[in-house]
Design an enzyme around this catalytic site. Structure first.
Site, PDB file in Angstrom:
ATOM      1  N   HIS A 173      -3.196  -4.896  -2.464  1.00  0.00           N
ATOM      2  CA  HIS A 173      -4.043  -4.471  -1.339  1.00  0.00           C
ATOM      3  C   HIS A 173      -5.468  -4.256  -1.855  1.00  0.00           C
ATOM      4  O   HIS A 173      -5.756  -3.268  -2.518  1.00  0.00           O
ATOM      5  CB  HIS A 173      -3.496  -3.179  -0.726  1.00  0.00           C
ATOM      6  CG  HIS A 173      -4.087  -2.872   0.627  1.00  0.00           C
ATOM      7  ND1 HIS A 173      -5.141  -3.576   1.162  1.00  0.00           N
ATOM      8  CD2 HIS A 173      -3.752  -1.938   1.557  1.00  0.00           C
ATOM      9  CE1 HIS A 173      -5.436  -3.081   2.357  1.00  0.00           C
ATOM     10  NE2 HIS A 173      -4.603  -2.092   2.627  1.00  0.00           N
ATOM     11  N   TYR A 178     -10.070   0.639   0.433  1.00  0.00           N
ATOM     12  CA  TYR A 178      -9.363   1.305  -0.666  1.00  0.00           C
ATOM     13  C   TYR A 178      -9.965   0.881  -2.015  1.00  0.00           C
ATOM     14  O   TYR A 178     -10.969   0.176  -2.072  1.00  0.00           O
ATOM     15  CB  TYR A 178      -7.860   1.014  -0.576  1.00  0.00           C
ATOM     16  CG  TYR A 178      -7.226   1.626   0.660  1.00  0.00           C
ATOM     17  CD1 TYR A 178      -7.250   3.005   0.858  1.00  0.00           C
ATOM     18  CD2 TYR A 178      -6.634   0.834   1.637  1.00  0.00           C
ATOM     19  CE1 TYR A 178      -6.685   3.577   1.997  1.00  0.00           C
ATOM     20  CE2 TYR A 178      -6.066   1.399   2.779  1.00  0.00           C
ATOM     21  CZ  TYR A 178      -6.099   2.774   2.950  1.00  0.00           C
ATOM     22  OH  TYR A 178      -5.542   3.336   4.073  1.00  0.00           O
ATOM     23  N   ARG A 322       0.948  -4.700  14.870  1.00  0.00           N
ATOM     24  CA  ARG A 322       1.352  -3.853  15.994  1.00  0.00           C
ATOM     25  C   ARG A 322       2.316  -4.528  16.957  1.00  0.00           C
ATOM     26  O   ARG A 322       3.191  -3.865  17.528  1.00  0.00           O
ATOM     27  CB  ARG A 322       0.106  -3.338  16.733  1.00  0.00           C
ATOM     28  CG  ARG A 322      -0.606  -2.254  15.938  1.00  0.00           C
ATOM     29  CD  ARG A 322      -1.984  -1.994  16.472  1.00  0.00           C
ATOM     30  NE  ARG A 322      -2.845  -3.144  16.294  1.00  0.00           N
ATOM     31  CZ  ARG A 322      -4.083  -3.229  16.737  1.00  0.00           C
ATOM     32  NH1 ARG A 322      -4.603  -2.224  17.419  1.00  0.00           N
ATOM     33  NH2 ARG A 322      -4.798  -4.313  16.511  1.00  0.00           N
TER      34      ARG A 322
HETATM   35  C1  LIG Z   1       0.426   2.007  11.851  1.00  0.00           C
HETATM   36  C2  LIG Z   1      -0.385   1.047  11.003  1.00  0.00           C
HETATM   37  C3  LIG Z   1      -0.362   1.158   9.622  1.00  0.00           C
HETATM   38  C4  LIG Z   1      -1.035   0.229   8.813  1.00  0.00           C
HETATM   39  N1  LIG Z   1      -0.898   0.283   7.460  1.00  0.00           N
HETATM   40  C5  LIG Z   1      -1.360  -0.749   6.693  1.00  0.00           C
HETATM   41  C6  LIG Z   1      -1.005  -0.876   5.328  1.00  0.00           C
HETATM   42  O1  LIG Z   1      -0.228  -0.096   4.776  1.00  0.00           O
HETATM   43  N2  LIG Z   1      -1.549  -1.893   4.627  1.00  0.00           N
HETATM   44  C7  LIG Z   1      -2.372  -2.824   5.203  1.00  0.00           C
HETATM   45  O2  LIG Z   1      -2.837  -3.742   4.527  1.00  0.00           O
HETATM   46  N3  LIG Z   1      -2.695  -2.739   6.518  1.00  0.00           N
HETATM   47  C8  LIG Z   1      -2.188  -1.749   7.269  1.00  0.00           C
HETATM   48  N4  LIG Z   1      -2.440  -1.729   8.606  1.00  0.00           N
HETATM   49  C9  LIG Z   1      -3.221  -2.811   9.211  1.00  0.00           C
HETATM   50  C10 LIG Z   1      -2.300  -3.916   9.734  1.00  0.00           C
HETATM   51  O3  LIG Z   1      -1.513  -4.484   8.713  1.00  0.00           O
HETATM   52  C11 LIG Z   1      -3.115  -5.018  10.441  1.00  0.00           C
HETATM   53  O4  LIG Z   1      -4.001  -5.588   9.509  1.00  0.00           O
HETATM   54  C12 LIG Z   1      -3.887  -4.494  11.644  1.00  0.00           C
HETATM   55  O5  LIG Z   1      -3.114  -3.581  12.394  1.00  0.00           O
HETATM   56  C13 LIG Z   1      -4.347  -5.611  12.567  1.00  0.00           C
HETATM   57  O6  LIG Z   1      -3.242  -6.389  12.966  1.00  0.00           O
HETATM   58  P1  LIG Z   1      -2.533  -6.208  14.445  1.00  0.00           P
HETATM   59  O7  LIG Z   1      -3.611  -6.438  15.463  1.00  0.00           O
HETATM   60  O8  LIG Z   1      -1.456  -7.275  14.445  1.00  0.00           O
HETATM   61  O9  LIG Z   1      -1.995  -4.823  14.526  1.00  0.00           O
HETATM   62  C14 LIG Z   1      -1.802  -0.790   9.420  1.00  0.00           C
HETATM   63  C15 LIG Z   1      -1.861  -0.869  10.817  1.00  0.00           C
HETATM   64  C16 LIG Z   1      -1.148   0.018  11.607  1.00  0.00           C
HETATM   65  C17 LIG Z   1      -1.188  -0.148  13.109  1.00  0.00           C
END
Ligand SMILES: Cc1cc2nc3c(=O)[nH]c(=O)nc-3n(C[C@H](O)[C@H](O)[C@H](O)COP(=O)(O)O)c2cc1C
Length: 353
Positions: A173, A178, A322
């Site tokens: 990551h 980060y 999501r």
């Molecule tokens: C609840 C939650 C936790 C997340 N935790 C991480 C994570 O641990 N590592 C990461 O790279 N992105 C994390 N993200 C970002 C998602 O992986 C993704 O990049 C972002 O939600 C956009 O994609 P989406 O529109 O499909 O949700 C998180 C997103 C959400 C909603």
């Protein structure tokens, strides 16, 4: 080529192009993944995703954001991960671990307590990153060169444990504000030594870590990196897509097989910049300009949209966060909608005939 075409990276073949995007669950104690993680990750494997990627997993206790995040810095954590890995494999899916260090974005309370700074008295810790800075209200100190060297070793040790736990792949990551992102973006990195200043210096920690991990894991295991392709900040020192293309070229030369092109991490992204598929152009630019395979992430929510991204060659994988929370069976439902074939678990076949 479509959403259900297999794809191979080194010795790893994914049965389709749908990835469960890493999502922090804030549901661990002592960094150990538990029943929640087994069901969260396991149900998306049952739901047909070709690759499951764990939430960001700390390589050391100081790398956590909150005390409820998961880790892989000890054997107990490794063994708990193995249970989850084995279950995902039983579902004919593959699983990668997202290795992570929060850097200056650490020592925070649980989201249900507002993610406010966690004081030392409350069990918080001193956070360190490239430069003394303030993120999320937490003041961090500058890492010494000796501490930077230790960080690289922690990533390599974690990668070795991940291999022992049976993971199919490792994702570093390096986005979302980060540690690695703090180093490579001049918005945060104000160091004066060989880890700050020029582009080469700012990406040095990530590149050196990648080189060490590549040496420590099997030749046939793919190595993935998630970056923030842009900072979404309109200042001259912000990280740009051109920087990401240049970084991706170097990562590819150093044995990285795949980049997920995400964005942001230091500020809230303004609403006008977020729309369906808003980060797909980042994945396309990196793929086209460097030849590395890429994943598109961000508001990919339906089968047709996902399939078009793959069929049009805009990215190699769709990384879905999501929508997978709303629908753990996104892959099975997409195959039905697109009238494409997918194997459902034999236990559930009577519902899908
Ligand atoms: C609840 C939650 C936790 C997340 N935790 C991480 C994570 O641990 N590592 C990461 O790279 N992105 C994390 N993200 C970002 C998602 O992986 C993704 O990049 C972002 O939600 C956009 O994609 P989406 O529109 O499909 O949700 C998180 C997103 C959400 C909603």
């Amino acid at each position: 080529m479509d959403l259900f075409s297999p794809i191979t990276f080194r010795n790893l073949t994914l049965k389709n192009r749908i990835v469960l995007s890493p999502m922090q669950q804030y549901s661990a104690q002592n960094g150990i993944p538990g029943n929640w993680h087994l069901v969260h990750l396991g149900s998306r494997a049952v739901g047909g995703a070709g690759l499951i990627i764990t939430e960001c997993t700390a390589v050391s206790p100081e790398g956590l954001a909150t005390l409820s995040d998961v880790g892989i810095w000890n054997e107990e954590q490794k063994n708990a991960w193995k249970t989850i890995v084995d279950f995902v494999h039983e579902q004919d899916s593959k699983i990668g671990i997202q290795l992570w260090h929060a850097g200056g974005k650490g020592s925070l309370k649980h989201p249900n307590e507002g993610m406010k700074p966690l004081s030392l008295e409350e069990g918080g810790w001193v956070v360190k990153t490239c430069s003394a800075t303030e993120l999320n209200g937490v003041l961090s100190q500058e890492l010494t060169i000796a501490e930077i060297d230790e960080l690289k070793i922690k990533f390599v040790d974690a990668a070795r444990r991940a291999v022992e736990a049976g993971f199919d792949t490792i994702e570093i990551h390096a986005g979302h504000g980060y540690l690695f992102h703090q180093f490579y973006s001049s918005v945060i990195n104000k160091r004066q030594d060989e880890y700050g200043g020029t582009f080469e210096n700012r990406i040095r920690l990530l590149v050196e870590t990648i080189r060490e991990i590549r040496k420590a894991i099997p030749e046939g295991m793919p190595l993935l990196v998630r970056i923030s392709a842009v900072d979404y900040i309109d200042t001259a020192d912000a990280w740009t897509l051109e920087d990401s293309v240049a970084l991706s070229k170097i990562l590819k030369e150093n044995g990285v097989d795949f980049i997920t092109a995400s964005g942001g991490g230091f500020t809230n992204v303004s609403r006008d910049k977020v729309f369906p598929g808003y980060q797909v152009p980042f994945a396309t630019a990196i793929k086209v300009q460097t030849g590395i395979a890429t994943g598109a992430v961000g508001m990919i929510t339906d089968a047709k949209q996902a399939n078009e991204i793959i069929a049009d060659g805009k990215a190699d994988l769709v990384v879905i966060a999501r929508e997978h929370l709303r629908d753990p069976y996104f892959a099975i439902h997409s195959a039905k909608e697109l009238e494409m074939g997918i194997e459902v678990p034999w236990q559930y076949k009577r519902a899908f005939n």
